[in-house]
Design a protein around this motif. Structure first.
Motif, PDB file in Angstrom:
ATOM      1  N   ASP A 273       0.827  -1.212   0.000  1.00 41.34           N
ATOM      2  CA  ASP A 273       0.000   0.000   0.000  1.00 41.34           C
ATOM      3  C   ASP A 273       0.859   1.259   0.000  1.00 41.34           C
ATOM      4  O   ASP A 273       0.559   2.235  -0.683  1.00 41.34           O
TER       5      ASP A 273
ATOM      6  N   ALA B 199       2.301   1.719  -3.474  1.00 37.96           N
ATOM      7  CA  ALA B 199       1.295   2.226  -4.411  1.00 37.96           C
ATOM      8  C   ALA B 199       1.134   3.736  -4.268  1.00 37.96           C
ATOM      9  O   ALA B 199       1.030   4.460  -5.265  1.00 37.96           O
ATOM     10  N   ALA B 200       1.135   4.218  -3.037  1.00 34.36           N
ATOM     11  CA  ALA B 200       1.031   5.662  -2.800  1.00 34.36           C
ATOM     12  C   ALA B 200       2.283   6.388  -3.295  1.00 34.36           C
ATOM     13  O   ALA B 200       2.193   7.455  -3.907  1.00 34.36           O
TER      14      ALA B 200
ATOM     15  N   GLN C  15       4.308   5.488  -5.700  1.00 37.86           N
ATOM     16  CA  GLN C  15       4.375   5.466  -7.157  1.00 37.86           C
ATOM     17  C   GLN C  15       3.519   6.550  -7.800  1.00 37.86           C
ATOM     18  O   GLN C  15       3.721   6.887  -8.966  1.00 37.86           O
ATOM     19  N   LYS C  16       2.611   7.123  -7.061  1.00 45.92           N
ATOM     20  CA  LYS C  16       1.781   8.219  -7.574  1.00 45.92           C
ATOM     21  C   LYS C  16       2.492   9.572  -7.477  1.00 45.92           C
ATOM     22  O   LYS C  16       2.025  10.548  -8.034  1.00 45.92           O
ATOM     23  N   ARG C  17       3.613   9.622  -6.806  1.00 53.57           N
ATOM     24  CA  ARG C  17       4.348  10.880  -6.601  1.00 53.57           C
ATOM     25  C   ARG C  17       5.296  11.138  -7.774  1.00 53.57           C
ATOM     26  O   ARG C  17       6.481  11.361  -7.620  1.00 53.57           O
ATOM     27  N   VAL C  18       4.742  11.132  -8.975  1.00 52.89           N
ATOM     28  CA  VAL C  18       5.524  11.192 -10.209  1.00 52.89           C
ATOM     29  C   VAL C  18       6.190  12.547 -10.447  1.00 52.89           C
ATOM     30  O   VAL C  18       7.057  12.651 -11.309  1.00 52.89           O
ATOM     31  N   LYS C  19       5.834  13.563  -9.706  1.00 55.66           N
ATOM     32  CA  LYS C  19       6.497  14.857  -9.848  1.00 55.66           C
ATOM     33  C   LYS C  19       7.746  14.946  -8.977  1.00 55.66           C
ATOM     34  O   LYS C  19       8.505  15.895  -9.077  1.00 55.66           O
TER      35      LYS C  19
END
Length: 93
Positions: free
Chosen positions: A40, A43-44, A46-50
């Motif tokens: 979990d 997954a969180a 991996q969303k911090r693409v910036k």
């Protein structure tokens, strides 16, 4: 135990997700998660693409050192090239 590692976008440095949800270049300061919680958290992250690229989980010991089959790979990632000591992170020391 697992930790989250990635590469920081602005300079490509190897970073680890810290206890304060910030990225740190110090593996011993990385947050450590039980296997069930780690997916979990990953997954969180991996969303911090910036902020980062290519986040993934690594096995770590209770003291925060790389463990298992990732030991050699993670040691090289955080230390820099192994063929020339005048390049990479070791040259800065």
């Amino acid at each position: 135990m697992k930790s989250v590692t990635a590469n920081r976008l602005d300079d490509g440095a190897v970073v680890y997700l810290g206890e304060d949800d910030r990225w740190t270049s110090d593996l011993s300061a990385a947050a450590r998660f039980e296997d069930g919680d780690a997916k979990d958290v990953l997954a969180a992250a991996q969303k911090r693409v910036k902020e980062i690229a290519d986040a993934y989980l690594i096995d770590v010991t209770d003291s925060g050192a790389p463990a298992g089959r990732e030991t050699l790979r993670e040691t090289i990632r955080k230390s820099g090239p192994t063929v020339r000591l005048d390049l990479g992170y070791q040259a800065e020391a």
